[in-house]
Design a protein around this motif. Sequence first.
Motif, PDB file in Angstrom:
ATOM      1  N   ALA A 228       0.859  -1.127  -0.067  1.00 45.87           N
ATOM      2  CA  ALA A 228       0.056  -0.205   0.264  1.00 45.87           C
ATOM      3  C   ALA A 228       0.924   1.096  -0.166  1.00 45.87           C
ATOM      4  O   ALA A 228       0.731   1.951  -0.804  1.00 45.87           O
ATOM      5  CB  ALA A 228      -1.080  -0.083   1.336  1.00 45.87           C
ATOM      6  N   TYR A 229       1.862   1.250   0.748  1.00 46.98           N
ATOM      7  CA  TYR A 229       2.513   2.534   0.797  1.00 46.98           C
ATOM      8  C   TYR A 229       3.512   2.671  -0.085  1.00 46.98           C
ATOM      9  O   TYR A 229       4.046   3.620  -0.601  1.00 46.98           O
ATOM     10  CB  TYR A 229       2.897   2.904   2.310  1.00 46.98           C
ATOM     11  N   TYR A 230       3.929   1.598  -0.664  1.00 51.71           N
ATOM     12  CA  TYR A 230       5.154   1.397  -1.815  1.00 51.71           C
ATOM     13  C   TYR A 230       4.298   2.108  -2.981  1.00 51.71           C
ATOM     14  O   TYR A 230       4.903   2.589  -3.695  1.00 51.71           O
ATOM     15  CB  TYR A 230       5.286   0.013  -1.953  1.00 51.71           C
ATOM     16  N   ALA A 231       3.072   1.787  -3.012  1.00 53.72           N
ATOM     17  CA  ALA A 231       2.201   2.240  -4.174  1.00 53.72           C
ATOM     18  C   ALA A 231       2.117   3.807  -4.097  1.00 53.72           C
ATOM     19  O   ALA A 231       2.076   4.484  -5.326  1.00 53.72           O
ATOM     20  CB  ALA A 231       1.024   1.515  -4.303  1.00 53.72           C
ATOM     21  N   VAL A 232       2.061   4.416  -2.992  1.00 53.43           N
ATOM     22  CA  VAL A 232       2.183   5.737  -2.922  1.00 53.43           C
ATOM     23  C   VAL A 232       3.308   6.524  -3.419  1.00 53.43           C
ATOM     24  O   VAL A 232       3.434   7.456  -4.290  1.00 53.43           O
ATOM     25  CB  VAL A 232       1.778   6.225  -1.362  1.00 53.43           C
ATOM     26  N   ILE A 233       4.374   5.918  -2.951  1.00 53.93           N
ATOM     27  CA  ILE A 233       5.628   6.596  -3.419  1.00 53.93           C
ATOM     28  C   ILE A 233       5.935   6.201  -4.790  1.00 53.93           C
ATOM     29  O   ILE A 233       6.469   7.017  -5.615  1.00 53.93           O
ATOM     30  CB  ILE A 233       6.780   5.670  -2.690  1.00 53.93           C
ATOM     31  N   SER A 234       5.435   4.980  -5.461  1.00 54.15           N
ATOM     32  CA  SER A 234       5.561   4.961  -6.803  1.00 54.15           C
ATOM     33  C   SER A 234       4.756   5.930  -7.617  1.00 54.15           C
ATOM     34  O   SER A 234       5.037   6.272  -8.580  1.00 54.15           O
ATOM     35  CB  SER A 234       4.842   3.514  -7.260  1.00 54.15           C
ATOM     36  N   GLY A 235       3.491   6.245  -6.739  1.00 53.67           N
ATOM     37  CA  GLY A 235       2.683   7.418  -7.482  1.00 53.67           C
ATOM     38  C   GLY A 235       3.664   8.649  -7.345  1.00 53.67           C
ATOM     39  O   GLY A 235       3.579   9.299  -8.635  1.00 53.67           O
TER      40      GLY A 235
END
Length: 472
Positions: free
Chosen positions: A124-131
């Motif tokens: 979940a938070y990895y996806a935020v940084i990927s964003g």
Amino acid sequence: MKPSASKTTVWGTRLGFYLAAVGSAFGLGNLWRFPYVVAENGGGAFVLLYLMLAFLIGTPFLVAELSLGKISRSSILSAMLKLSGDRYQVRALEDPDFNMPKWMRAFLPYIGKVALLLTLSVLAYYAVISGWVLHFLIQLVLSSAKGELVNPESSLQFLLTNGWLQFTLTAVHLTGVAFIVAKDLEQGIEKWLGYSVPLFGMLVVILAYRSISLDQSQAALRFLFYPDFSKLKASSLGQALGHVMFTLSVGFGVMVTFGSYLRERASLPIAGFRVTTLDCLISLGAGIMIFPLVIYGGFQDAGPSLLFHAVPKLLAQIPGGQLFGIGFFLCLYLASVGASIGLLETVVANLRETRRVKRSFAAWAAAGLALLIAIWPALSTNVLSSLRFNGHGLLELWDAALINWFLPVVALLISQVVAWVLSAELKKAEFTEEQASSGELLYRHWIFLLRYLAPPIVLLALGLQLVGLLHH
Ligand code: PHE
């Protein structure tokens, strides 16, 4: 006797496995997280600690997880179920010399479940940084098309103050990853990573070279490589350990799933050592690239946005920087896709082995769940920015809680199951396939590290972190 193969997916090639393992290891952890954690822990001494732990604990844990997957031919949850003898009676996996107490038998499946929860939360938070990476990539492409220069600071500010933009980008990222995983593993991962990993390695080297020619590079290299132990904090050991596990993708069950896809003939110790070495080299390259800029920019606020402050600064100094920037963020994005695939694939593999759901359903459901969890970190720099503790925002706290506390505990539990419970005969066979005598020695060292070195170090790290926390 080994339990019969229930898997149909097997890596097409040995290179395919390496690419997937390296692709999962290599990602935002190396470029985004490593520099900011090093900055927060005072530089050289922390880097040294990190390198030592990577080989002393990271590699043995990595080999342990790959072995568990390869030997049991299953992902973490069903491996634990098999070992607990609860659901499947596969006693052959259990070491006959180890008398497992009843409570432990009942406890094993929970280790699998907690690891899965961790995987989903990190996704979940990895996806935020990927964003965030995606945002910079889009900005660079758009402004190049218009022939303008991007203003990195205002672009970053715009992103950080706009929570729904972050959430949308997170959703875009998760959709893309779910799409790849829903289709199929081999076609999905191998093709992608075959191109992006080597390309990225090259770009990091070029950018690091450019960065080193800045005036500040001497101070930066000194900061990065000169160990000043007085700069370490009580929590540094825990942070180094957590980061080692995060960057090697150990403690999530990801490497267990990858191991389960491995063919018979593959040397696990060599694989583990290679993955660790490559991963460390990339992190050091990232450090060399970023620290001259950190010192040049005099950044006060080291936190999670460090990379996004520093890289645009570097790009502004290079002729054709905009183009380089597109290449850099594109590769960084591909790397984070590779890592995200590893995370999602693990959840999917576990669901499919224990619940008999379809691959595509599992992929979309897990990605949807991750998106729901991601609301918190995505809104942490804006709508929820008032929620702070000791000067750290929600995203940072989420990251610290998961990586510095939760992850070492889960990784330790998995490693101890492999060290004590898993059949010694089957484990040894993974070491002695090719060279019996040196393999045997290596095996004994490995077991020693897992059983007697790792537990006290992990417990000491957690204890010191607790002390650090209480002293605040
Ligand atoms: N190792 C990855 C990185 O450094 C993160 C990751 C953790 C990926 C766990 C997959 C599983 O970015």
